[in-house]
Structure formats: C-alpha cells, structure tokens
Design an enzyme around this catalytic site. Structure first.
Site, mmCIF file in Angstrom:
data_model
loop_
_atom_site.group_PDB
_atom_site.id
_atom_site.type_symbol
_atom_site.label_atom_id
_atom_site.label_comp_id
_atom_site.label_asym_id
_atom_site.label_seq_id
_atom_site.Cartn_x
_atom_site.Cartn_y
_atom_site.Cartn_z
ATOM 1 N N GLU A 207 -1.375 -9.005 10.263
ATOM 2 C CA GLU A 207 -1.101 -10.375 9.821
ATOM 3 C C GLU A 207 -2.204 -11.329 10.266
ATOM 4 O O GLU A 207 -2.531 -12.282 9.544
ATOM 5 C CB GLU A 207 0.261 -10.846 10.347
ATOM 6 C CG GLU A 207 0.818 -12.039 9.599
ATOM 7 C CD GLU A 207 1.168 -11.735 8.153
ATOM 8 O OE1 GLU A 207 1.393 -12.691 7.389
ATOM 9 O OE2 GLU A 207 1.232 -10.543 7.772
ATOM 10 N N HIS B 55 3.411 -8.643 9.748
ATOM 11 C CA HIS B 55 3.277 -7.962 8.475
ATOM 12 C C HIS B 55 4.528 -7.125 8.222
ATOM 13 O O HIS B 55 4.553 -5.919 8.486
ATOM 14 C CB HIS B 55 2.023 -7.083 8.523
ATOM 15 C CG HIS B 55 1.245 -7.041 7.258
ATOM 16 N ND1 HIS B 55 0.629 -8.141 6.707
ATOM 17 C CD2 HIS B 55 0.949 -6.011 6.410
ATOM 18 C CE1 HIS B 55 -0.004 -7.802 5.603
ATOM 19 N NE2 HIS B 55 0.178 -6.508 5.402
ATOM 20 N N LEU C 273 0.805 -1.206 0.000
ATOM 21 C CA LEU C 273 0.000 0.000 0.000
ATOM 22 C C LEU C 273 0.843 1.263 0.000
ATOM 23 O O LEU C 273 0.479 2.275 -0.594
ATOM 24 C CB LEU C 273 -0.927 0.008 1.225
ATOM 25 C CG LEU C 273 -2.119 0.951 1.140
ATOM 26 C CD1 LEU C 273 -3.221 0.361 0.284
ATOM 27 C CD2 LEU C 273 -2.659 1.273 2.528
ATOM 28 N N ARG C 274 1.981 1.226 0.678
ATOM 29 C CA ARG C 274 2.853 2.402 0.765
ATOM 30 C C ARG C 274 3.895 2.406 -0.355
ATOM 31 O O ARG C 274 5.027 2.896 -0.169
ATOM 32 C CB ARG C 274 3.532 2.464 2.127
ATOM 33 C CG ARG C 274 2.568 2.583 3.298
ATOM 34 C CD ARG C 274 3.281 2.944 4.579
ATOM 35 N NE ARG C 274 2.419 2.845 5.736
ATOM 36 C CZ ARG C 274 1.559 3.778 6.124
ATOM 37 N NH1 ARG C 274 1.426 4.878 5.403
ATOM 38 N NH2 ARG C 274 0.826 3.608 7.203
ATOM 39 N N SER D 190 0.615 -8.167 0.786
ATOM 40 C CA SER D 190 -0.391 -7.336 1.433
ATOM 41 C C SER D 190 -1.442 -6.896 0.421
ATOM 42 O O SER D 190 -2.134 -7.719 -0.162
ATOM 43 C CB SER D 190 0.301 -6.149 2.112
ATOM 44 O OG SER D 190 -0.588 -5.460 2.960
ATOM 45 N N TRP E 21 8.648 -6.980 5.931
ATOM 46 C CA TRP E 21 9.396 -7.403 4.742
ATOM 47 C C TRP E 21 10.222 -8.665 4.938
ATOM 48 O O TRP E 21 10.363 -9.472 4.014
ATOM 49 C CB TRP E 21 10.297 -6.253 4.284
ATOM 50 C CG TRP E 21 9.571 -5.208 3.508
ATOM 51 C CD1 TRP E 21 9.189 -3.971 3.945
ATOM 52 C CD2 TRP E 21 9.131 -5.294 2.153
ATOM 53 N NE1 TRP E 21 8.532 -3.289 2.947
ATOM 54 C CE2 TRP E 21 8.488 -4.074 1.838
ATOM 55 C CE3 TRP E 21 9.218 -6.287 1.173
ATOM 56 C CZ2 TRP E 21 7.931 -3.813 0.594
ATOM 57 C CZ3 TRP E 21 8.665 -6.029 -0.074
ATOM 58 C CH2 TRP E 21 8.025 -4.814 -0.358
#
Length: 343
Positions: free
Chosen positions: A290, A321, A97-98, A180, A323
């Site tokens: 998550e 949630h 999303l970011r 995500s 990387w």
C-alpha cells in the site's frame, strides 16, 4: 471535489517508508495482489462453492455467461447482475493479480453486488485475468507454458461489449473500476476507449509504472503468481509499451473521464486482523504494497492536477492492501459512478 487528506508527521512517514522497504525486499515477489491479507483460505474456498450451489438472492437477475474470445481462442466466464429496472448502463469490476478462474474477488470478498443491486445499473464481473494487468500481451508467457496470448484489453473493449449488447447492455457511458494491478488497467482502458467508459476508478493502483524499481517489482510479482514472464507482456523496461500503460504518462488521455482515485496510508486499520495470532508476514506485505501504491498515486495526482483532470482523491489515514479497504472505497466512489452513468 476532493476528500481531505490527513497530514502525517515526519515520524510516521519514516515508519511507513521503513515498513514498505522491509516488506518489499522479498514479500513483494508475492505482491501487487488483490487481497494480500485476505488471500485464499478455507472459508473463501467454501464461499466459492456456495456461489455455485445456492440460489442467487437476485433470482434470474444474476447470470453466468461463457463468452468466447476470438483474440485469445478461449471462453471467458463473465458474471452479470442485471439492473433492477431495465437500465442499460454497466459497472465493470476488475480483479487483482491473484484473480481466480471461477468467481470474482469482488463477489467473494466484498458486498459489491449488494451495493449496486438496486441502482438500476448492470454489474459486470469478468472472471480471470491472473497476472495479466488486463492488457494485450505481445505473446504467450514463455516461462509457464501458457498456451495462448493474453488479449484482455481487446476482450474487455471489443469482444465483451459486442456480446453484452445482445443482452441490452450499452457499449457507451459505462464505468470501470479496478484494484491493485487493475487500477492502472482501468485507467488505461478508459483513456483509450472513450466514450465507452466515462468513469474510471483505481483503488490502491500502481499508477506510476515508470518509477524506479517498478518494472523489477512487477517482474517478480508475475513470476511468483503463476510463473508469468513480464517480457511477454510489455517487453523489457525500455520498451515503449511500459510508458503506454503508465497512467502518469498517459494522464492527458483521461481528459473527459470522471475519475475516483484512492490509496491508503499503509497503516493497519479496522479491516486488518490484529488479534492473536497476528499474521505478521501478510500484514507487513500488505502495508508495504500500500505504501508503494500511495507513492505511485501521489505521483499520478501531481500530473493529473497539472492537467486539470476531473478527479476525486481519497487518502484515508489507515488502510493496507486488502479487500475491506477496497470495499470502503467502492462505497465512496458509488455516488460519482451513478451520477456519471445514470442509475
């Protein structure tokens, strides 16, 4: 083939759900993100500059392209790591999303390029797509002055493949993976655009968008991340577009696509920074996100298994949630990706 799923006691399940509920009351508005724990930091910003200044370790194989999108009326940056021996297959990696507009999170936060560097496939990194769900929107976001309408599905499945074909990258039998927000997008694109994509991966994706409360959570997330209006994406929750983008609903269209689906337990693991000082807000947020992904993914699996889809599932005993866990899952998915598309 499926990975073994660890069984959690009722006590741990209750703790997970409690953590998820607590984290979602307010933090969810900042959620559904790519990297809740590893969001922008001075180190990440510095790393982004290094991408531009330092020579690529792969020389001319690493390329940066500006691809014009007629549907959106803008140029989209697309970074490509060319295959090691002239292979024409591609792995498309979609951001969260970011998503930034200068470099992919997959490059900043993981070793994805190194992972596939010698696999004789092309790695395609579309840059951008913040809060887009990589979908074709109804119109420009009306709450933040967006000057154009997101048409990411059109770009990824028509405009970009046409451009890449000029580089010798084929438009069939490729793989697409997303984390995500992009988990559901990867499955949607693969379902609707066969045989362009024959393998699709979702890492901590939201795969049951019709579940109670999901529309409201996504609305809050988009408003938080850039002030985007979800009504301009898929309309109100009763609009048919919501079901059309819900993997649990359209699962039957994934027949013939090899799938890799993963979600963590929501419990902190090796990639969660627990040394002092602990970032309680981001850690709790990543745990809650998550848990929601896990519940969504389990719902999708029930539908997919009933349909007999060819899916591999991964439910590690820890994972929030963030990387580090998505890098681990891409590593596990790699063999299936290469077996499907050749590499």
């Amino acid at each position: 083939m499926r990975f073994a799923t660890p069984r959690l006691s009722n006590k741990w399940r209750q703790r997970m759900l409690a953590a998820g509920a607590a984290a979602l009351v307010v933090p969810m508005a900042a959620g559904l993100v790519g990297g809740a724990v590893a969001s922008a930091s001075p180190a990440t910003a510095a790393q982004a500059e290094l991408v531009r200044v330092n020579p690529s370790p792969w020389g001319d194989r690493y390329q940066r392209h500006q691809v014009f999108s007629p549907a959106m009326g803008i140029n989209i940056q697309v970074d490509v790591l060319r295959s090691s021996a002239g292979g024409s297959g591609a792995v498309y990696l979609l951001d969260g999303l970011r998503a930034r507009d200068d470099v992919s999170g997959w490059q900043l936060e993981t070793n994805a390029l190194e992972m596939f560097a010698d696999s004789n496939v092309n790695v395609v990194l579309p840059i951008g797509g913040r809060s887009s769900f990589y979908a074709d929107w109804y119109g420009p976001s009306s709450t933040n002055g967006q000057p154009y309408t997101y048409k990411w599905e059109t770009f990824l499945t028509s405009e970009l493949p046409a451009y890449l074909s000029g580089l010798g990258i084929r438009s069939t039998n490729n793989a697409i993976a997303g984390l995500s927000m992009a988990g559901s997008a990867a499955l949607k694109i693969a379902a609707d655009h066969k045989p362009m994509f024959t393998h699709a991966s979702s890492f901590s994706g939201y795969l049951n968008l019709s579940a109670p409360g999901m529309a409201s959570l996504i609305r809050l997330a988009l408003l938080d991340e850039g002030g985007y209006n979800v009504d301009d994406m898929w309309g109100p929750p009763w609009d048919p577009a919501w079901a059309q983008h819900d993997p649990t609903v359209f699962a039957g269209n994934l027949s013939g696509v090899n799938l890799y689906i993963s979600a963590g337990s929501g419990l902190p693991g090796q990639h969660t920074r627990l040394e002092q000082p602990i970032d309680y807000f981001n850690t709790a947020n990543a745990m809650g996100l998550e848990v929601v992904s896990l519940l969504n993914t389990r719902a999708f699996q029930g539908r997919a298994d009933a349909l007999g889809l060819n899916a591999t599932y991964s439910y590690p005993p820890t994972g929030v949630h963030a990387w580090g866990y998505w890098q681990d899952e891409l590593t596990r998915a790699k063999a299936g990706i290469l077996a499907t598309i050749g590499g």
